[in-house]
Design a protein around this motif. Structure first.
Motif, PDB file in Angstrom:
ATOM      1  N   ASP A   1       0.635  16.501  -6.074  1.00  0.00           N
ATOM      2  CA  ASP A   1       1.994  16.221  -6.536  1.00  0.00           C
ATOM      3  C   ASP A   1       2.907  15.939  -5.349  1.00  0.00           C
ATOM      4  N   SER A   2       2.762  16.737  -4.295  1.00  0.00           N
ATOM      5  CA  SER A   2       3.642  16.561  -3.132  1.00  0.00           C
ATOM      6  C   SER A   2       3.388  15.221  -2.447  1.00  0.00           C
ATOM      7  N   ILE A   3       2.128  14.826  -2.316  1.00  0.00           N
ATOM      8  CA  ILE A   3       1.814  13.536  -1.685  1.00  0.00           C
ATOM      9  C   ILE A   3       2.415  12.397  -2.494  1.00  0.00           C
ATOM     10  N   GLN A   4       2.280  12.451  -3.813  1.00  0.00           N
ATOM     11  CA  GLN A   4       2.831  11.381  -4.646  1.00  0.00           C
ATOM     12  C   GLN A   4       4.357  11.366  -4.615  1.00  0.00           C
ATOM     13  N   SER A   5       4.962  12.465  -4.188  1.00  0.00           N
ATOM     14  CA  SER A   5       6.422  12.563  -4.092  1.00  0.00           C
ATOM     15  C   SER A   5       6.929  12.250  -2.694  1.00  0.00           C
ATOM     16  N   GLY A   6       6.030  11.964  -1.762  1.00  0.00           N
ATOM     17  CA  GLY A   6       6.435  11.684  -0.393  1.00  0.00           C
ATOM     18  C   GLY A   6       6.813  12.923   0.390  1.00  0.00           C
ATOM     19  N   CYS A   7       6.387  14.080  -0.080  1.00  0.00           N
ATOM     20  CA  CYS A   7       6.682  15.348   0.593  1.00  0.00           C
ATOM     21  C   CYS A   7       5.461  15.758   1.422  1.00  0.00           C
ATOM     22  N   ILE A   8       5.653  16.038   2.691  1.00  0.00           N
ATOM     23  CA  ILE A   8       4.544  16.332   3.598  1.00  0.00           C
ATOM     24  C   ILE A   8       3.903  17.672   3.218  1.00  0.00           C
ATOM     25  N   PRO A   9       2.621  17.692   2.835  1.00  0.00           N
ATOM     26  CA  PRO A   9       1.982  18.963   2.478  1.00  0.00           C
ATOM     27  C   PRO A   9       1.763  19.838   3.710  1.00  0.00           C
ATOM     28  N   VAL A  10       1.946  21.135   3.532  1.00  0.00           N
ATOM     29  CA  VAL A  10       1.673  22.114   4.583  1.00  0.00           C
ATOM     30  C   VAL A  10       0.590  23.047   4.061  1.00  0.00           C
ATOM     31  N   ILE A  11      -0.581  23.007   4.713  1.00  0.00           N
ATOM     32  CA  ILE A  11      -1.685  23.866   4.297  1.00  0.00           C
ATOM     33  C   ILE A  11      -1.931  24.937   5.358  1.00  0.00           C
TER      34      ILE A  11
ATOM     35  N   GLN B   1       0.824  -1.200   0.000  1.00  0.00           N
ATOM     36  CA  GLN B   1       0.000   0.000   0.000  1.00  0.00           C
ATOM     37  C   GLN B   1       0.860   1.252   0.000  1.00  0.00           C
ATOM     38  N   SER B   2       1.984   1.242   0.694  1.00  0.00           N
ATOM     39  CA  SER B   2       2.872   2.399   0.712  1.00  0.00           C
ATOM     40  C   SER B   2       3.614   2.508  -0.616  1.00  0.00           C
ATOM     41  N   ILE B   3       3.694   3.717  -1.131  1.00  0.00           N
ATOM     42  CA  ILE B   3       4.467   3.917  -2.350  1.00  0.00           C
ATOM     43  C   ILE B   3       5.954   3.895  -2.017  1.00  0.00           C
ATOM     44  N   SER B   4       6.753   3.657  -3.043  1.00  0.00           N
ATOM     45  CA  SER B   4       8.206   3.706  -2.887  1.00  0.00           C
ATOM     46  C   SER B   4       8.653   5.135  -3.151  1.00  0.00           C
ATOM     47  N   SER B   5       9.307   5.742  -2.157  1.00  0.00           N
ATOM     48  CA  SER B   5       9.731   7.127  -2.282  1.00  0.00           C
ATOM     49  C   SER B   5      10.946   7.343  -1.399  1.00  0.00           C
ATOM     50  N   PRO B   6      11.807   8.293  -1.743  1.00  0.00           N
ATOM     51  CA  PRO B   6      13.003   8.527  -0.925  1.00  0.00           C
ATOM     52  C   PRO B   6      12.663   8.782   0.537  1.00  0.00           C
ATOM     53  N   GLY B   7      13.495   8.237   1.433  1.00  0.00           N
ATOM     54  CA  GLY B   7      13.304   8.454   2.862  1.00  0.00           C
ATOM     55  C   GLY B   7      13.729   9.847   3.280  1.00  0.00           C
TER      56      GLY B   7
ATOM     57  N   ASN C   1       2.934   8.139   6.791  1.00  0.00           N
ATOM     58  CA  ASN C   1       1.503   8.121   6.462  1.00  0.00           C
ATOM     59  C   ASN C   1       1.220   8.717   5.091  1.00  0.00           C
ATOM     60  N   VAL C   2       2.012   9.701   4.680  1.00  0.00           N
ATOM     61  CA  VAL C   2       1.893  10.224   3.316  1.00  0.00           C
ATOM     62  C   VAL C   2       2.102   9.098   2.314  1.00  0.00           C
ATOM     63  N   LEU C   3       3.109   8.294   2.543  1.00  0.00           N
ATOM     64  CA  LEU C   3       3.394   7.183   1.631  1.00  0.00           C
ATOM     65  C   LEU C   3       2.256   6.180   1.606  1.00  0.00           C
ATOM     66  N   LYS C   4       1.544   6.037   2.722  1.00  0.00           N
ATOM     67  CA  LYS C   4       0.476   5.044   2.813  1.00  0.00           C
ATOM     68  C   LYS C   4      -0.826   5.489   2.162  1.00  0.00           C
TER      69      LYS C   4
END
Length: 486
Positions: free
Chosen positions: A383-393, A282-288, A447-450
């Motif tokens: 885009d940020s979620i798919q990149s594993g970057c935590i969105p800040v709203i 379920q988790s995408i593969s993205s840089p740690g 959790n973003v990755l999940k």
């Protein structure tokens, strides 16, 4: 016009939803404070946030799980462990066969070859021009207004489709009336829409009150405006529309006369679309986090749309145009300077170049800021979620911004929310983010990755192959089932 708002203190008391795969949460309202734990001060980003270490995940009782066909809700406290199970069948969707003037002709009208200035690349089932692939991740030149084309093509190839209307649970109207705004044909949207409903009325299912859904390419308020009054048609009240943004002001929905319009908020089409991998977790593969050298990143145009956005942009000391992260680091180091940890990449709308590098920048970043522009939500959020970057709203007291599938997804588990008043007082975003403990940053990132798979539209490959995960189309179908009790 973007309006200024005051602080809102409502947050959410988490209620964990334990399901078969991965992680997700639902919640109930409660008053709760924002993060206020400060990290020790240090000149080193890695020392401040200690991203080089890999702490273990949080308490298992707070671990969320991803959706399957079976909902299971776990409520954890000292004295109870309640599980509510509701089996869900796979709904059957009948797609109306409308004349091409309602879809394919409109697609041809607005496509890049006909109107390059719109940058609507709609090949590959609406995903747009293929750019590159990394493992299961495909990067495409996907336009934020391509949703109507994408959903139509996804359903045509899906396990949900039935060719027999008598066995259908849901009826889909494949009309590209949102993006029709750009065509400027002599036929008005009102005329085209009336013709469409006449065709649908020739069959009994709409008149029988069967569940009908359709898609709108643009944000909701633009589909009810005087220059494109699509949602002003009263028959729209009997259709549930998939939209990328629901109007955040209740008073304005009422003013437009659409306060009773049913909509399902779905993800903007992002640049990233995943290929089907039967063995995928379920988790995408993205840089740690240890590979993410940028603390704060923004991908945005240089338009100074509103005062609040301007404050955020002015806090970003380094601006980059059409340059990869690697090239940027090389240039900085050649000047004998330290590599910056806060960068804004200028992404001028329809200007080529940034679509090739935006995801790469986000994969090097820990936090991706999502400042509001002409409306509260942004394609860059996805885009940020798919990149594993935590969105800040940024939260405004007088707005009620709805995000996709928040009936079952608790966004506080994988995004950071900053109250607008803190920015309006000119607090530094970097200082605010440095308040977040390292374990919490790690948890948010995991959790973003999940959740990422559930917020993207998968690449359509040969046939409808079984997937080991839920994507956005599956989530949409479950939302429709919930609304109509299917």
């Amino acid at each position: 016009m973007f309006l200024s708002r005051k602080h809102r203190s409502n947050a959410w008391l988490l209620v964990t939803v334990a399901l078969k795969w991965g992680v997700v949460v639902v919640w109930t309202r409660e008053e709760t404070p924002h993060h206020d734990t400060r990290l020790p001060q240090s000149d080193s980003l890695c020392e401040k946030l200690q991203y080089m270490s890999e702490p273990t995940m949080c308490d298992a009782s707070k671990t969320e799980t991803l959706l399957t066909g079976m909902y299971t809700r776990n409520v954890h406290n000292q004295d109870q462990n309640i599980k509510l199970n509701t089996a869900k069948k796979i709904p059957k969707v009948y797609i109306y066969s409308l004349p091409t003037r309602f879809n394919k002709d409109i697609e041809t009208c607005v496509n890049y070859d006909a109107q390059p200035y719109l940058c609507l690349h709609l090949q590959n089932g609406g995903l747009g021009k293929f750019i590159y692939r990394e493992g299961e991740m495909g990067v495409f030149y996907t336009n934020q207004f391509s949703l109507e084309v994408i959903i139509h093509n996804q359903l045509l190839q899906s396990r949900y489709r039935t060719l027999n209307p008598e066995e259908a649970d849901i009826f889909y109207i494949p009309a590209y009336l949102g993006v029709y705004f750009f065509c400027r044909w002599s036929t008005t949207i009102e005329q085209l829409q009336n013709e469409m409903f006449d065709i649908i009325d020739a069959m009994p299912y709409f008149r029988q009150g069967k569940p009908h859904i359709s898609t709108l390419a643009k944000i909701e308020r633009e589909q009810a405006a005087s220059d494109h009054p699509l949602l002003q048609n009263e028959k729209c009240r009997d259709v549930t529309y998939l939209v990328i943004e629901k109007e955040a002001y209740a008073w304005y929905r009422k003013f437009l006369g659409i306060e009773n319009q049913r909509v399902i908020v779905v993800p903007y089409p992002s640049y990233v679309h995943l290929y089907n991998t039967k063995t995928a977790s379920q988790s995408i593969s993205s840089p740690g986090l240890e590979s993410r050298q940028l603390m704060i990143f923004v991908a945005a145009s240089d338009r100074r749309t509103n005062e609040f956005r301007n404050i955020i942009m002015d806090q970003m000391p380094h601006k980059v145009v059409d340059t990869t992260y690697e090239k940027f680091v090389e240039q900085v180091q050649a000047q004998g300077k330290d590599t910056p940890t806060q960068v804004i990449l200028t992404t001028t709308e329809c200007r080529p170049g940034h679509e090739n590098i935006t995801i790469g920048w986000m994969q090097k970043s820990v936090f991706c800021l999502q400042p509001p522009g002409d409306s509260p939500t942004r394609k860059s959020f996805y885009d940020s979620i798919q990149s594993g970057c935590i969105p800040v709203i940024f939260r405004f007291a007088d707005q009620n911004v709805e995000y996709p599938f928040q009936r079952v997804l608790n966004y506080t588990e994988f995004i950071v929310t900053i109250d607008s008043e803190r920015i309006e007082r000119h607090e530094q975003i970097r200082d605010i983010l440095e308040e977040i403990p390292k374990d919490e940053v790690h948890r948010l990132h995991q959790n973003v990755l999940k959740v990422a798979r559930m917020l993207q539209y998968s690449v359509i490959e040969s046939g409808d192959q079984p997937r080991s995960y839920r994507d956005a189309l599956d989530m949409i179908m479950e939302e429709v089932q919930d609304i109509y009790n299917i």
